[in-house]
Scaffold this motif. Sequence first.
Motif, PDB file in Angstrom:
ATOM      1  N   ASP A 172       0.804  -1.121  -0.079  1.00  0.00           N
ATOM      2  CA  ASP A 172      -0.151   0.121   0.044  1.00  0.00           C
ATOM      3  C   ASP A 172       0.975   1.349  -0.070  1.00  0.00           C
ATOM      4  N   ASP A 173       2.227   1.052   0.087  1.00  0.00           N
ATOM      5  CA  ASP A 173       2.993   2.164   0.325  1.00  0.00           C
ATOM      6  C   ASP A 173       3.649   2.550  -1.134  1.00  0.00           C
ATOM      7  N   PRO A 174       3.636   3.831  -1.495  1.00  0.00           N
ATOM      8  CA  PRO A 174       4.493   4.341  -2.530  1.00  0.00           C
ATOM      9  C   PRO A 174       5.913   4.104  -2.488  1.00  0.00           C
ATOM     10  N   ILE A 175       6.629   3.860  -3.711  1.00  0.00           N
ATOM     11  CA  ILE A 175       7.956   3.918  -3.523  1.00  0.00           C
ATOM     12  C   ILE A 175       8.341   5.366  -3.812  1.00  0.00           C
ATOM     13  N   ILE A 176       9.311   6.005  -3.337  1.00  0.00           N
ATOM     14  CA  ILE A 176       9.579   7.281  -3.581  1.00  0.00           C
ATOM     15  C   ILE A 176      11.199   7.261  -3.939  1.00  0.00           C
ATOM     16  N   THR A 177      11.371   7.276  -5.081  1.00  0.00           N
ATOM     17  CA  THR A 177      12.865   7.041  -5.798  1.00  0.00           C
ATOM     18  C   THR A 177      13.209   8.554  -6.114  1.00  0.00           C
ATOM     19  N   PRO A 178      14.524   8.712  -6.428  1.00  0.00           N
ATOM     20  CA  PRO A 178      14.921   9.938  -6.805  1.00  0.00           C
ATOM     21  C   PRO A 178      14.179  10.602  -7.998  1.00  0.00           C
ATOM     22  N   SER A 179      13.902   9.674  -9.032  1.00  0.00           N
ATOM     23  CA  SER A 179      13.090  10.241 -10.094  1.00  0.00           C
ATOM     24  C   SER A 179      11.689  11.027  -9.638  1.00  0.00           C
ATOM     25  N   VAL A 180      10.970  10.387  -8.518  1.00  0.00           N
ATOM     26  CA  VAL A 180       9.751  11.015  -8.072  1.00  0.00           C
ATOM     27  C   VAL A 180      10.079  12.199  -7.509  1.00  0.00           C
ATOM     28  N   LEU A 181      11.081  12.217  -6.670  1.00  0.00           N
ATOM     29  CA  LEU A 181      11.527  13.662  -5.837  1.00  0.00           C
ATOM     30  C   LEU A 181      12.076  14.654  -6.719  1.00  0.00           C
ATOM     31  N   LYS A 182      12.882  14.404  -7.863  1.00  0.00           N
ATOM     32  CA  LYS A 182      13.286  15.205  -8.859  1.00  0.00           C
ATOM     33  C   LYS A 182      11.905  15.761  -9.754  1.00  0.00           C
ATOM     34  N   SER A 183      10.996  15.189  -9.963  1.00  0.00           N
ATOM     35  CA  SER A 183       9.747  15.426 -10.670  1.00  0.00           C
ATOM     36  C   SER A 183       8.984  16.239  -9.765  1.00  0.00           C
ATOM     37  N   TYR A 184       8.841  15.914  -8.679  1.00  0.00           N
ATOM     38  CA  TYR A 184       7.988  16.824  -7.606  1.00  0.00           C
ATOM     39  C   TYR A 184       8.429  18.229  -7.300  1.00  0.00           C
ATOM     40  N   TYR A 185       9.949  18.116  -7.178  1.00  0.00           N
ATOM     41  CA  TYR A 185      10.674  19.523  -6.694  1.00  0.00           C
ATOM     42  C   TYR A 185      11.113  19.934  -7.956  1.00  0.00           C
ATOM     43  N   GLY A 186      10.941  19.533  -9.168  1.00  0.00           N
ATOM     44  CA  GLY A 186      11.501  20.254 -10.429  1.00  0.00           C
ATOM     45  C   GLY A 186      12.857  20.336 -10.372  1.00  0.00           C
ATOM     46  N   VAL A 187      13.420  19.153  -9.876  1.00  0.00           N
ATOM     47  CA  VAL A 187      15.131  19.518  -9.896  1.00  0.00           C
ATOM     48  C   VAL A 187      15.535  19.210 -11.496  1.00  0.00           C
ATOM     49  N   GLY A 188      14.816  18.525 -12.302  1.00  0.00           N
ATOM     50  CA  GLY A 188      15.362  17.910 -13.613  1.00  0.00           C
ATOM     51  C   GLY A 188      16.362  17.277 -13.688  1.00  0.00           C
ATOM     52  N   GLY A 189      17.314  17.358 -14.723  1.00  0.00           N
ATOM     53  CA  GLY A 189      18.501  16.666 -14.965  1.00  0.00           C
ATOM     54  C   GLY A 189      19.626  17.635 -14.594  1.00  0.00           C
ATOM     55  N   ALA A 190      19.488  18.542 -13.589  1.00  0.00           N
ATOM     56  CA  ALA A 190      20.627  19.110 -13.229  1.00  0.00           C
ATOM     57  C   ALA A 190      22.059  18.378 -12.707  1.00  0.00           C
ATOM     58  N   VAL A 191      23.153  18.895 -12.959  1.00  0.00           N
ATOM     59  CA  VAL A 191      24.279  18.129 -12.570  1.00  0.00           C
ATOM     60  C   VAL A 191      25.201  19.156 -11.954  1.00  0.00           C
ATOM     61  N   GLY A 192      25.848  19.164 -11.010  1.00  0.00           N
ATOM     62  CA  GLY A 192      26.967  19.921 -10.354  1.00  0.00           C
ATOM     63  C   GLY A 192      28.099  19.984 -11.049  1.00  0.00           C
ATOM     64  N   ASN A 193      28.629  21.053 -11.274  1.00  0.00           N
ATOM     65  CA  ASN A 193      29.909  20.818 -11.882  1.00  0.00           C
ATOM     66  C   ASN A 193      30.950  22.003 -11.382  1.00  0.00           C
ATOM     67  N   ASN A 194      30.295  22.820 -10.372  1.00  0.00           N
ATOM     68  CA  ASN A 194      31.175  23.752  -9.463  1.00  0.00           C
ATOM     69  C   ASN A 194      32.300  23.056  -8.436  1.00  0.00           C
ATOM     70  N   THR A 195      33.442  23.080  -8.692  1.00  0.00           N
ATOM     71  CA  THR A 195      34.323  22.321  -7.631  1.00  0.00           C
ATOM     72  C   THR A 195      34.325  22.804  -6.262  1.00  0.00           C
ATOM     73  N   ASN A 196      33.891  24.021  -6.205  1.00  0.00           N
ATOM     74  CA  ASN A 196      33.721  24.909  -4.655  1.00  0.00           C
ATOM     75  C   ASN A 196      32.639  24.310  -4.057  1.00  0.00           C
ATOM     76  N   ASN A 197      31.629  23.421  -4.655  1.00  0.00           N
ATOM     77  CA  ASN A 197      30.508  23.118  -4.089  1.00  0.00           C
ATOM     78  C   ASN A 197      30.756  21.886  -3.315  1.00  0.00           C
ATOM     79  N   LEU A 198      29.957  21.810  -2.086  1.00  0.00           N
ATOM     80  CA  LEU A 198      30.070  20.690  -1.115  1.00  0.00           C
ATOM     81  C   LEU A 198      28.885  20.372  -0.193  1.00  0.00           C
ATOM     82  N   GLN A 199      28.478  19.325   0.041  1.00  0.00           N
ATOM     83  CA  GLN A 199      27.333  19.050   0.658  1.00  0.00           C
ATOM     84  C   GLN A 199      27.761  18.027   1.843  1.00  0.00           C
ATOM     85  N   GLY A 200      26.837  18.181   2.847  1.00  0.00           N
ATOM     86  CA  GLY A 200      27.635  17.289   4.213  1.00  0.00           C
ATOM     87  C   GLY A 200      26.288  16.609   4.651  1.00  0.00           C
ATOM     88  N   ILE A 201      26.785  15.182   5.305  1.00  0.00           N
ATOM     89  CA  ILE A 201      25.794  14.488   5.960  1.00  0.00           C
ATOM     90  C   ILE A 201      26.192  14.365   7.496  1.00  0.00           C
TER      91      ILE A 201
END
Length: 290
Positions: free
Chosen positions: A161-190
Amino acid sequence: VGPAEYETVSFKLHLKQKNLDLLEKAFWEVNDPKHERYGKFLTKQEIDQLVASDPRSVKEVVGWLMEAGVDTKAIKVYADYIHAIRVPVSVASRLFDTHFYEFRSAKKIRVIRIEGMASIPTTIASHVDLVTGISEFLADARHSPVGDVSEAVDVLPTLGDDPIITPSVLKSYYGVGGAVGNNTNNLQGIAAFTDYFSMGALQQFDKAENLPAPNIVRKANDCFPQNCDQYESDLDVQYITALAQGVATVFLGHDEGAWILDWAQQVYGLPKRPLVNSISYGWAELEQCE
């Protein structure tokens, strides 16, 4: 489990800071588009100089540690706190006038903590705001997901009964599209707390979603041998790297008892700091102090 007479314990003495009013003033000014200081963020060195504890406080507290028997090599002094590393429990017991014991969680994760009250001399207390690393039991309280995402896209794959939330689902919902990072100064953390991620699970996820292998720097101890969790970190790593393809990712792990404050200090000390951070934490830290 029992007394921990022959163990070691690491703790931090957070000293009283100065100029916190000026720091807050600067915070609002650099974030105000109408102010002349907008966007002129302070560097780590500038913040350290602004809030650094009184040198006399540092001298008093370091002297107290050494007098009790803490090795000078175990004392790390920073702008506004002192980190005592792997101090023998016998020494720490004298410092805090208390007794340390070994505790083990249901998952067999062991920590060395005090039982009962602890104290420091009044002459030292006047220089210290907070002591961390000797009494906290920060249980990992997972929260259940809430909300309905079934309307995120027109059609969702399901598992039962549960929907599967895949990356493509999130990209569609939030309008991310096919953007790919290419700035070497960019960094994300966990940020992970008593948690780690499986590289094998990440590789399997990337293969299933047809994603390139991400660039991940790990600044954490592999806690799997101590039976730590991995689900939260697996989720964080897999999805943050899937949505921000091409952006380098740093994984910052923390042992049992670590606070968000410890994470903030670790990020603050990095030569290159993440612009976006993913943090999962059990509860408000103020509740820990009650």
